[in-house]
Motif scaffolding. Structure first.
Motif, PDB file in Angstrom:
ATOM      1  N   VAL A 169      37.001  35.240  25.512  1.00 56.58           N
ATOM      2  CA  VAL A 169      37.716  36.082  26.472  1.00 56.58           C
ATOM      3  C   VAL A 169      37.569  35.396  27.820  1.00 56.58           C
ATOM      4  O   VAL A 169      36.440  35.104  28.253  1.00 56.58           O
ATOM      5  CB  VAL A 169      37.111  37.501  26.531  1.00 56.58           C
ATOM      6  CG1 VAL A 169      37.760  38.311  27.649  1.00 56.58           C
ATOM      7  CG2 VAL A 169      37.275  38.210  25.198  1.00 56.58           C
ATOM      8  N   TYR A 203      38.077  43.956  30.858  1.00 58.50           N
ATOM      9  CA  TYR A 203      38.082  43.307  29.552  1.00 58.50           C
ATOM     10  C   TYR A 203      37.131  44.101  28.655  1.00 58.50           C
ATOM     11  O   TYR A 203      35.909  44.085  28.863  1.00 58.50           O
ATOM     12  CB  TYR A 203      37.603  41.859  29.670  1.00 58.50           C
ATOM     13  CG  TYR A 203      38.248  41.095  30.808  1.00 58.50           C
ATOM     14  CD1 TYR A 203      39.243  40.145  30.576  1.00 58.50           C
ATOM     15  CD2 TYR A 203      37.867  41.328  32.138  1.00 58.50           C
ATOM     16  CE1 TYR A 203      39.834  39.453  31.625  1.00 58.50           C
ATOM     17  CE2 TYR A 203      38.463  40.648  33.190  1.00 58.50           C
ATOM     18  CZ  TYR A 203      39.439  39.713  32.930  1.00 58.50           C
ATOM     19  OH  TYR A 203      40.029  39.032  33.973  1.00 58.50           O
ATOM     20  N   ASN A 206      34.206  43.851  23.930  1.00 59.77           N
ATOM     21  CA  ASN A 206      33.598  42.544  23.684  1.00 59.77           C
ATOM     22  C   ASN A 206      32.374  42.638  22.772  1.00 59.77           C
ATOM     23  O   ASN A 206      31.626  43.617  22.801  1.00 59.77           O
ATOM     24  CB  ASN A 206      33.170  41.913  25.010  1.00 59.77           C
ATOM     25  CG  ASN A 206      34.313  41.828  25.990  1.00 59.77           C
ATOM     26  OD1 ASN A 206      35.292  41.134  25.760  1.00 59.77           O
ATOM     27  ND2 ASN A 206      34.194  42.554  27.095  1.00 59.77           N
ATOM     28  N   ALA A 224      33.312  36.377  28.097  1.00 59.55           N
ATOM     29  CA  ALA A 224      32.881  37.231  26.991  1.00 59.55           C
ATOM     30  C   ALA A 224      33.464  36.697  25.695  1.00 59.55           C
ATOM     31  O   ALA A 224      34.166  35.680  25.687  1.00 59.55           O
ATOM     32  CB  ALA A 224      33.336  38.677  27.219  1.00 59.55           C
ATOM     33  N   LEU A 236      40.927  42.454  22.129  1.00 63.99           N
ATOM     34  CA  LEU A 236      40.631  42.556  23.557  1.00 63.99           C
ATOM     35  C   LEU A 236      41.528  43.623  24.165  1.00 63.99           C
ATOM     36  O   LEU A 236      42.753  43.555  24.038  1.00 63.99           O
ATOM     37  CB  LEU A 236      40.896  41.215  24.260  1.00 63.99           C
ATOM     38  CG  LEU A 236      40.886  41.258  25.794  1.00 63.99           C
ATOM     39  CD1 LEU A 236      39.507  41.627  26.327  1.00 63.99           C
ATOM     40  CD2 LEU A 236      41.353  39.922  26.377  1.00 63.99           C
TER      41      LEU A 236
END
Length: 256
Positions: A169, A203, A206, A224, A236
């Motif tokens: 990520v 985000y 994770n 991440a 995500l």
């Protein structure tokens, strides 16, 4: 066909259809696990909270919350502290207790402005538009979008991007990490990055987080790894918030 048999088959079809995606849209909930509600008059700070995470939860301007509570620009808060979230709320004692563990919000040097509503925001003609000279956005992950902004029930506040556990990520733009934790139920392990005075990116879900609050990150930097904490599939969940309001990330991310 007998009515009772038809009813059973219809219910079975609906149940299978509802389970086929294996996904439940992100819904913001309080730490107590209840459904998302309008901001209360006051909020009691819990361990792991920052001024940013509290503002994110209720769609508030963190600087306004700071002003309401006489908090200086270091934005320190501590567990057990009672914060006013509305101007109409009774005044509370907000100065740090002697010896109390402080929880800094670690604001970026440029500051950050949010608004006071958690509804998906819109700009001119009902569409959110990037401001001239604003943040330069990049895709945080290359996977396929499995749920668009505003879809689902409750309405998705970002986009959900398919991915495999462990995939990177990446930060969608330069900025500073202002939250890294799992205190907002429905989001799992989440990172929030502050980009300038108007924009935050988030985000969620994770499996691992590689940054801490206060870290400076660059666009494209791994922050991440994909996971499914707070979700039923690996993906995500990505949000952009403009002045505190969720906006459609596809209006900001480059076309692909």
């Amino acid at each position: 066909m007998p009515y009772r048999l038809l009813l059973v088959l219809t219910c079975l079809s609906l149940w299978l259809g509802g389970c086929s995606t294996g996904y439940a849209p992100v819904s913001e909930r309080s730490l107590s696990g209840g459904a998302k509600e309008p901001a209360p008059n006051t909020y009691r700070v819990k361990k792991g909270d920052t001024l940013y995470s509290i503002a994110f939860r209720y769609g508030l301007d963190y600087r306004q919350v700071a002003r309401l509570n006489g908090i200086d620009k270091r934005y320190f808060i501590y567990p057990g502290q009672t914060l006013r979230l509305k101007a109409s709320a009774p005044a509370t004692q907000t100065a740090s207790r002697p010896g109390a563990p402080a929880t800094p919000a670690k604001p970026p040097s440029s500051g950050r402005t949010n608004t006071t509503t958690a509804k998906p925001a819109s700009g001119r003609d009902g569409k959110a538009e990037p401001a001239a000279g604003a943040v330069r956005w990049h895709w945080p992950h290359s996977g396929k979008i499995v749920l668009a902004f505003g879809r689902g029930q409750p309405a998705n506040k970002g986009i959900d991007i398919a991915g495999r556990k462990g995939e990177a990520v990446k930060a969608a733009a330069h900025g500073e990490v202002v939250y890294a934790g799992n205190g907002l139920l429905g989001y799992g392990n989440m990172v929030i990055v502050n980009h300038d005075k108007r924009y935050l990116s988030a985000y969620a879900h994770n499996s691992r987080i590689f940054v801490r609050e206060g870290d400076k990150v660059k666009a494209g930097e791994k922050i991440a790894e994909i996971g499914k904490t707070g979700a039923t599939r690996s993906m995500l969940h990505f949000e952009i918030r403009r002045d505190g309001n969720p906006v459609d990330p596809l209006r900001y991310l480059p076309k692909r």
